[in-house]
Design a protein around this motif. Structure first.
Motif, mmCIF file in Angstrom:
data_model
loop_
_atom_site.group_PDB
_atom_site.id
_atom_site.type_symbol
_atom_site.label_atom_id
_atom_site.label_comp_id
_atom_site.label_asym_id
_atom_site.label_seq_id
_atom_site.Cartn_x
_atom_site.Cartn_y
_atom_site.Cartn_z
ATOM 1 N N ALA A 1 -33.540 -2.268 -25.966
ATOM 2 C CA ALA A 1 -34.094 -3.283 -25.085
ATOM 3 C C ALA A 1 -35.168 -2.662 -24.199
ATOM 4 C CB ALA A 1 -33.000 -3.906 -24.216
ATOM 5 N N ASN A 2 -36.133 -3.492 -23.797
ATOM 6 C CA ASN A 2 -37.134 -3.023 -22.844
ATOM 7 C C ASN A 2 -36.469 -2.716 -21.506
ATOM 8 O OD1 ASN A 2 -39.046 -3.453 -24.783
ATOM 9 N ND2 ASN A 2 -40.057 -5.166 -23.761
ATOM 10 N N VAL A 3 -36.922 -1.657 -20.853
ATOM 11 C CA VAL A 3 -36.398 -1.269 -19.546
ATOM 12 C C VAL A 3 -37.545 -1.243 -18.551
ATOM 13 C CG1 VAL A 3 -35.412 0.621 -18.208
ATOM 14 C CG2 VAL A 3 -34.434 0.037 -20.403
ATOM 15 N N SER A 4 -37.362 -1.904 -17.408
ATOM 16 C CA SER A 4 -38.352 -1.935 -16.349
ATOM 17 C C SER A 4 -37.825 -1.127 -15.162
ATOM 18 C CB SER A 4 -38.636 -3.386 -15.940
ATOM 19 O OG SER A 4 -39.521 -3.444 -14.843
ATOM 20 N N TYR A 5 -38.621 -0.182 -14.656
ATOM 21 C CA TYR A 5 -38.151 0.617 -13.514
ATOM 22 C C TYR A 5 -39.310 0.997 -12.588
ATOM 23 C CZ TYR A 5 -39.517 4.578 -16.584
ATOM 24 O OH TYR A 5 -40.185 5.452 -17.420
ATOM 25 N N ALA A 6 -38.987 1.052 -11.294
ATOM 26 C CA ALA A 6 -39.979 1.409 -10.283
ATOM 27 C C ALA A 6 -40.400 2.859 -10.470
ATOM 28 C CB ALA A 6 -39.400 1.198 -8.889
ATOM 29 N N THR A 7 -41.701 3.104 -10.317
ATOM 30 C CA THR A 7 -42.260 4.421 -10.602
ATOM 31 C C THR A 7 -43.300 4.794 -9.547
ATOM 32 O OG1 THR A 7 -42.036 3.885 -12.956
ATOM 33 C CG2 THR A 7 -43.294 5.848 -12.404
#
Length: 275
Positions: A31-37
């Protein structure tokens, strides 16, 4: 009586087909993963730290691996956390990404991933387009193994080579889970820690890259010049693909069931009467 046998046979065939599809689909979940960077531009740019969001997708070259298999993990950056700054337009094929993938579950460790120097021409203040990064790992433990995207570096080799270092501000979610089978050896008793290696890469305004390789240990090094993998001191070896054997077994079982269904559904009494 004949109608009852026909209904029972079709129900049995549908049940086996559904079970086959569920078994095949349950071996790998992605699955796509979205994370603050937080991305730190090169000092030469004079730009501040960029707070953005990375969207990454991890996939495996084998959906049903077994202990002893070597798989290739591909990191596709759906969205980079930083854009091309409003300094210069970038020509094609000047951007090289490298990154770190963290393993967990039955087997822990880190993978050094690298992508080719391949990108479309990118205008100022436009989203960065990063090539897909890959890393290889030998699977040594049976069970569920998870993979998370992590820190990555964007090297731009244009006019003056520069590096933009991007690090998660928290812990990214799991993007890929592999269910690793025991295989013919009957287990995975090799140590549960894995470290992959690649060429070292320095982050900063100079954008220089090294070529040294480090192996062993329980933590990984983000490679700037290599994506080959060595696991826990063992030489990587490619094992048989468990999905092929499983598929042959399922196909054989399906053929037997279809044969049984034909035998049950054929109106033998009517055939005898017609003779």
């Amino acid at each position: 009586m004949y109608a009852h046998r026909r209904s029972f046979t079709w129900a049995l065939l549908l049940t086996v087909s559904a079970a086959t599809l569920a078994l095949d689909a349950g071996q790998a979940e992605a699955a796509n993963v979205s994370y603050a960077t937080d991305c730190t531009p090169p000092k030469i740019s004079g730009l501040p730290v960029i707070h953005g969001t990375t969207i990454a997708d991890l996939s495996s070259s084998k959906s049903s691996p077994v202990v002893g298999d070597t798989v290739t993990i591909t990191w596709k950056t759906v969205k980079a956390a930083s854009n091309n700054p409003g300094l210069v337009d970038l020509p094609a094929n000047v951007v090289t990404p490298t990154g770190t993938i963290t393993m967990g579950g039955a087997q822990s460790g880190s993978l050094s991933a690298k992508g080719p120097k391949s990108n479309p021409a990118t205008k100022k203040n436009s989203p960065m387009q990063l090539s897909a990064m890959t890393a290889s790992v030998k699977l040594t433990k049976a069970g569920s193994v998870t993979f998370r995207p992590g820190a990555y570096n964007i090297n731009v080799d244009y006019i003056v080579p520069t590096d933009t270092s991007c690090k998660p501000s928290g812990t990214p979610g799991v993007s890929l889970t592999l269910t690793v089978g025991a295989g013919s050896s009957g287990g995975g008793t090799t140590g549960g820690s894995t470290t992959t290696t690649g060429g070292s890469s320095t982050t900063g305004g100079s954008g220089t890259t090294g070529s040294s390789t480090t192996t062993g240990g329980s933590t990984g090094t983000t490679g700037g010049t290599g994506s080959s993998t060595t696991t826990g001191g063992d030489l990587a070896a490619t094992g048989g693909d468990g999905s092929t054997v499983q598929a042959l077994g399922l196909a054989g079982g399906t053929v037997l069931l279809v044969g049984a269904a034909v035998a049950v559904l054929t109106p033998w009494r009517r055939l005898r009467r017609s003779r």
